[in-house]
Design an enzyme around this catalytic site. Structure first.
Site, PDB file in Angstrom:
ATOM      1  N   SER A   1      42.267  38.029  46.400  1.00  0.00           N
ATOM      2  CA  SER A   1      43.698  37.820  46.647  1.00  0.00           C
ATOM      3  C   SER A   1      44.141  36.498  45.995  1.00  0.00           C
ATOM      4  O   SER A   1      43.323  35.784  45.414  1.00  0.00           O
ATOM      5  CB  SER A   1      43.971  37.798  48.142  1.00  0.00           C
ATOM      6  OG  SER A   1      43.215  36.793  48.750  1.00  0.00           O
ATOM      7  N   SER A   2      45.408  36.210  46.105  1.00  0.00           N
ATOM      8  CA  SER A   2      45.997  34.977  45.543  1.00  0.00           C
ATOM      9  C   SER A   2      45.925  34.904  44.026  1.00  0.00           C
ATOM     10  O   SER A   2      45.825  33.824  43.458  1.00  0.00           O
ATOM     11  CB  SER A   2      45.324  33.712  46.125  1.00  0.00           C
ATOM     12  OG  SER A   2      45.429  33.714  47.497  1.00  0.00           O
ATOM     13  N   LEU A   3      45.971  36.055  43.357  1.00  0.00           N
ATOM     14  CA  LEU A   3      45.963  36.030  41.892  1.00  0.00           C
ATOM     15  C   LEU A   3      47.387  35.919  41.340  1.00  0.00           C
ATOM     16  O   LEU A   3      47.573  35.857  40.124  1.00  0.00           O
ATOM     17  CB  LEU A   3      45.310  37.293  41.332  1.00  0.00           C
ATOM     18  CG  LEU A   3      43.801  37.418  41.506  1.00  0.00           C
ATOM     19  CD1 LEU A   3      43.301  38.700  40.863  1.00  0.00           C
ATOM     20  CD2 LEU A   3      43.084  36.213  40.895  1.00  0.00           C
ATOM     21  N   GLY A   4      48.361  35.945  42.244  1.00  0.00           N
ATOM     22  CA  GLY A   4      49.746  35.850  41.774  1.00  0.00           C
ATOM     23  C   GLY A   4      50.336  37.212  41.463  1.00  0.00           C
ATOM     24  O   GLY A   4      51.132  37.348  40.532  1.00  0.00           O
ATOM     25  N   LYS A   5      49.958  38.193  42.275  1.00  0.00           N
ATOM     26  CA  LYS A   5      50.470  39.546  42.061  1.00  0.00           C
ATOM     27  C   LYS A   5      51.979  39.605  42.243  1.00  0.00           C
ATOM     28  O   LYS A   5      52.684  40.243  41.449  1.00  0.00           O
ATOM     29  CB  LYS A   5      49.765  40.482  43.064  1.00  0.00           C
ATOM     30  CG  LYS A   5      50.046  41.934  42.870  1.00  0.00           C
ATOM     31  CD  LYS A   5      48.908  42.814  43.383  1.00  0.00           C
ATOM     32  CE  LYS A   5      48.213  42.345  44.644  1.00  0.00           C
ATOM     33  NZ  LYS A   5      48.927  42.663  45.879  1.00  0.00           N
TER      34      LYS A   5
ATOM     35  N   LEU B   1      54.164  37.198  41.835  1.00  0.00           N
ATOM     36  CA  LEU B   1      54.842  36.532  40.717  1.00  0.00           C
ATOM     37  C   LEU B   1      54.771  37.388  39.464  1.00  0.00           C
ATOM     38  O   LEU B   1      55.732  37.453  38.687  1.00  0.00           O
ATOM     39  CB  LEU B   1      54.211  35.166  40.446  1.00  0.00           C
ATOM     40  CG  LEU B   1      54.533  34.088  41.479  1.00  0.00           C
ATOM     41  CD1 LEU B   1      53.725  32.842  41.211  1.00  0.00           C
ATOM     42  CD2 LEU B   1      56.020  33.772  41.459  1.00  0.00           C
TER      43      LEU B   1
ATOM     44  N   THR C   1      36.401  42.994  36.863  1.00  0.00           N
ATOM     45  CA  THR C   1      37.493  43.909  36.508  1.00  0.00           C
ATOM     46  C   THR C   1      36.984  45.345  36.452  1.00  0.00           C
ATOM     47  O   THR C   1      37.605  46.269  36.982  1.00  0.00           O
ATOM     48  CB  THR C   1      38.094  43.502  35.147  1.00  0.00           C
ATOM     49  OG1 THR C   1      38.618  42.191  35.271  1.00  0.00           O
ATOM     50  CG2 THR C   1      39.192  44.452  34.707  1.00  0.00           C
TER      51      THR C   1
ATOM     52  N   CYS D   1      68.447  23.775  59.327  1.00  0.00           N
ATOM     53  CA  CYS D   1      68.191  24.479  60.584  1.00  0.00           C
ATOM     54  C   CYS D   1      67.668  23.505  61.635  1.00  0.00           C
ATOM     55  O   CYS D   1      68.449  22.702  62.143  1.00  0.00           O
ATOM     56  CB  CYS D   1      67.265  25.667  60.350  1.00  0.00           C
ATOM     57  SG  CYS D   1      67.553  26.963  61.563  1.00  0.00           S
TER      58      CYS D   1
ATOM     59  N   HIS E   1      69.843  28.611  56.286  1.00  0.00           N
ATOM     60  CA  HIS E   1      68.761  28.318  55.332  1.00  0.00           C
ATOM     61  C   HIS E   1      69.237  28.523  53.892  1.00  0.00           C
ATOM     62  O   HIS E   1      69.055  29.602  53.333  1.00  0.00           O
ATOM     63  CB  HIS E   1      67.566  29.241  55.597  1.00  0.00           C
ATOM     64  CG  HIS E   1      66.821  28.901  56.840  1.00  0.00           C
ATOM     65  ND1 HIS E   1      65.813  27.962  56.876  1.00  0.00           N
ATOM     66  CD2 HIS E   1      66.946  29.364  58.097  1.00  0.00           C
ATOM     67  CE1 HIS E   1      65.347  27.870  58.110  1.00  0.00           C
ATOM     68  NE2 HIS E   1      66.015  28.709  58.875  1.00  0.00           N
TER      69      HIS E   1
ATOM     70  N   GLU F   1      67.959  27.547  51.256  1.00  0.00           N
ATOM     71  CA  GLU F   1      66.845  27.711  50.305  1.00  0.00           C
ATOM     72  C   GLU F   1      66.585  29.178  49.972  1.00  0.00           C
ATOM     73  O   GLU F   1      66.006  29.474  48.926  1.00  0.00           O
ATOM     74  CB  GLU F   1      65.564  27.042  50.830  1.00  0.00           C
ATOM     75  CG  GLU F   1      64.892  27.708  52.027  1.00  0.00           C
ATOM     76  CD  GLU F   1      65.406  27.225  53.375  1.00  0.00           C
ATOM     77  OE1 GLU F   1      66.588  26.836  53.453  1.00  0.00           O
ATOM     78  OE2 GLU F   1      64.635  27.269  54.345  1.00  0.00           O
TER      79      GLU F   1
HETATM   80  N1  GLN Z   1      63.699  26.120  66.388  1.00  0.00           N
HETATM   81  C1  GLN Z   1      65.086  26.106  66.072  1.00  0.00           C
HETATM   82  C2  GLN Z   1      65.801  27.310  66.677  1.00  0.00           C
HETATM   83  O1  GLN Z   1      65.175  28.262  67.022  1.00  0.00           O
HETATM   84  C3  GLN Z   1      65.304  26.044  64.571  1.00  0.00           C
HETATM   85  C4  GLN Z   1      64.760  27.229  63.836  1.00  0.00           C
HETATM   86  C5  GLN Z   1      64.638  26.993  62.370  1.00  0.00           C
HETATM   87  O2  GLN Z   1      64.587  25.862  61.902  1.00  0.00           O
HETATM   88  N2  GLN Z   1      64.525  28.047  61.590  1.00  0.00           N
HETATM   89  O3  GLN Z   1      67.000  27.317  66.784  1.00  0.00           O
END
Ligand code: GLN
Length: 548
Positions: free
Chosen positions: A14-18, A20, A192, A381, A518, A520
């Site tokens: 595992s971790s071969l970057g499948k 990606l 392989t 968050c 979030h 990100e």
């Molecule tokens: N623990 C916090 C909550 O449940 C923040 C959760 C998080 O950062 N994703 O509200």
């Protein structure tokens, strides 16, 4: 059926970057003008990764529709710049859950319910649910490694699909490892060969073999692999180690992977436009400046837990032509006494999401340091919740302010479990048709947010209506809203009905912002998220100020 399917399996280890590799292939096909989607099938028994410890499984990635999914979906969204949903990630647990629910309902009319055909049929219908008249290609990545017991039903299902759909509609790609033995000065193809043998014993003959290797494989080695594994000579490719993950699409293109796929599947593919990828890679290799970002969290020894965050910061770096020097700091080791020393070199401080009490006081100490010393700060968050606690304690003087998550008896629960949440969530569950146990405990998925003008948030997004993804239980407590505002906390983003606080920030600070969602999850290398872009911009200014 218009849609064609590419199944990506992995061998040797595992971790071969499948993930990606699959994402990069999908990106190349997209660059060739095809419409593409991508799905991950995970053989583990958890119904979804939502309950799994990030230390073990890495980040839980959340989609717009509130599905808690494997972190590979994050790569897929970043490479393809599309929004995926709960249809893009299935686990054995989810498949079994559906079959058992049907069995209990009597759907099988008294028949004996078996792995073949019932489980495999359910897997097939999950795969086929992706198909539609406008989708040219669906890539399906099978998690785990060929040879795992729990992966067998998935491999059987994809084996059957070639027979069901026909040869020109289904392609199998197998990713393996070709180790380079330094002492012998040569690469070894035996792992392989064994891995493909295993796959063939299950009835799957791969069409393409991708060989992860630290050195380019020469034609002789490729010919040997082709011969032993029964594939075309021009269907063996090196997936060479890259310095940066965003180089991979170009690397695979240079090998000719996408061209071979287009030929084998008879795809109406044009020449790819890879200029955005070339520009991205050029930018990554030629930064004009560098900044140090401290990430103050709990999962610092296990980077997979902060996958999307790491990428989003890198995207923010791309937007500012800045290389990011990541420093992961364990918040359990931060105290008010040592915080200055620990964070002295940081141009920007980020406190990411998290759950549970451990390390919270260290995060709060880091936030005090960022606030008082005017170091750009980004709280996500839990990081936003800590920023509110810090402000309540140290600016408003509510010394015992806390979140109910960490102290149920706090006299000042500035972050709390909303009582109204239960009604609210019932609506969400109905609307999203999610499992009740999920909506029951967390606010999950995309929610709209309205921004106030003349704020850092508005400056970043340049629009007032936004949508961002959530994954949390606790919320900002509106009972403290007015007092916190009077003390100087800026509420720059709320739910459209103003019932939920989504973004807080500070004036008189170069850049201090916390968001309940979030960001990100929605940043991509081609479209860096505005908040990450502005946070890194502030960190760049901070670092330049320091050197003056
Ligand atoms: N623990 C916090 C909550 O449940 C923040 C959760 C998080 O950062 N994703 O509200």
């Amino acid at each position: 059926m218009h849609t064609k399917f590419i199944f990506v399996t992995g061998g040797v280890l595992s971790s071969l970057g499948k993930g990606l590799a699959a994402a990069s292939i999908a990106a190349l096909l997209k660059a060739r003008g095809l419409t593409v989607t991508i799905q991950k099938l995970d053989p583990y028994i958890n119904v979804d990764p939502g309950t799994m410890n990030p230390f073990q499984h890495g980040e839980v990635y959340v989609t717009d529709d509130g599905a808690e999914t494997d972190l590979d979906l994050g790569h897929y969204e970043r490479y393809l710049d599309i929004h995926l949903s709960q249809r893009n990630n299935y686990t054995s647990g989810r498949i079994y859950n559906t079959v058992i629910t049907k069995e209990r309902r009597g759907d099988y009319l008294g028949g004996t319910v078996q792995v073949i055909p019932h489980i495999t049929d359910e897997i097939k219908s999950s795969i086929l649910s992706l198909a539609n008249d406008h989708l040219d290609v669906a890539l399906v990545e099978i998690g785990g490694t060929v040879g795992d017991i729990e992966g067998l039903p998935f491999l059987e299902a994809i084996r059957q699909l070639r027979a069901d759909l026909g040869k020109d509609k289904v392609l199998y790609i197998h990713l393996t490892l070709v180790p380079y033995i330094k002492t012998a000065g040569e690469v070894k193809t035996k792992p392989t060969q064994h891995s493909v043998k295993e796959l063939r014993s299950l009835g799957i003959q791969p069409d393409i073999i991708l060989c992860r290797s630290e050195v380019p494989l020469d034609e002789d080695i490729k010919a040997k692999i082709a011969l032993f594994c029964n594939v075309d000579k021009d269907a063996v490719f090196t997936a060479i180690d890259v310095n940066h993950i965003y180089e991979l699409p170009l690397t695979l293109y240079n090998e000719g992977v996408d061209q071979k796929i287009a030929i084998l599947l008879r795809l109406a593919a044009k020449n790819p436009d890879l200029r955005p990828w070339q520009a991205l890679v050029h930018n990554l290799h030629h930064p004009k400046t560098a900044v140090t970002i401290a990430i103050v969290g709990k999962y610092v020894d296990f980077k997979e837990a902060y996958k999307s965050l790491h990428e989003a910061l890198a995207h923010g770096g791309v937007a500012n032509e800045a290389a990011i020097h990541f420093v992961y700091v364990n918040s359990e080791e931060i105290t008010p006494e040592n915080v200055r020393e620990v964070l002295a070199r940081a141009d920007g401080i980020l406190v990411p999401g998290g759950f549970g009490t451990r390390g919270v006081e260290g995060k709060i100490a880091a936030i005090t340091y960022a606030r008082e010393n005017k170091v750009p700060f980004f709280g996500i968050c839990l990081g936003m919740q800590c920023a509110v606690i810090e402000f309540a304690r140290n600016v408003m003087g509510l010394k015992k302010a806390n979140s109910e998550e960490f102290d149920l008896t706090t006299p000042d629960p500035v972050i709390y479990l909303m009582k109204e949440w239960f009604d609210f969530r019932t609506k969400c569950v109905q609307r999203r048709d999610m499992g009740s146990e999920k909506g029951g405990t967390m606010r999950l998925g995309a929610y709209p947010c309205t921004l106030e003008k003349d704020t850092l948030a508005f400056a970043a997004y340049a629009q007032t209506e936004i949508s961002e993804r959530h994954r949390h239980r606790y919320e900002f407590n509106n009972a403290y809203l007015q007092h916190l505002e009077e003390a100087g906390l800026v509420i720059s983003g709320t739910s459209p009905d103003k019932s939920l606080v989504e973004i807080v920030e500070l004036k008189d600070h170069p850049w201090f912002l916390g968001c309940q969602f979030h960001p990100e999850f929605t940043s991509t290398p081609m479209r860096p998220h505005p908040l990450f872009k502005d946070f890194i911009c502030a960190a760049v200014s901070n670092s330049q100020g320091k050197t003056k």
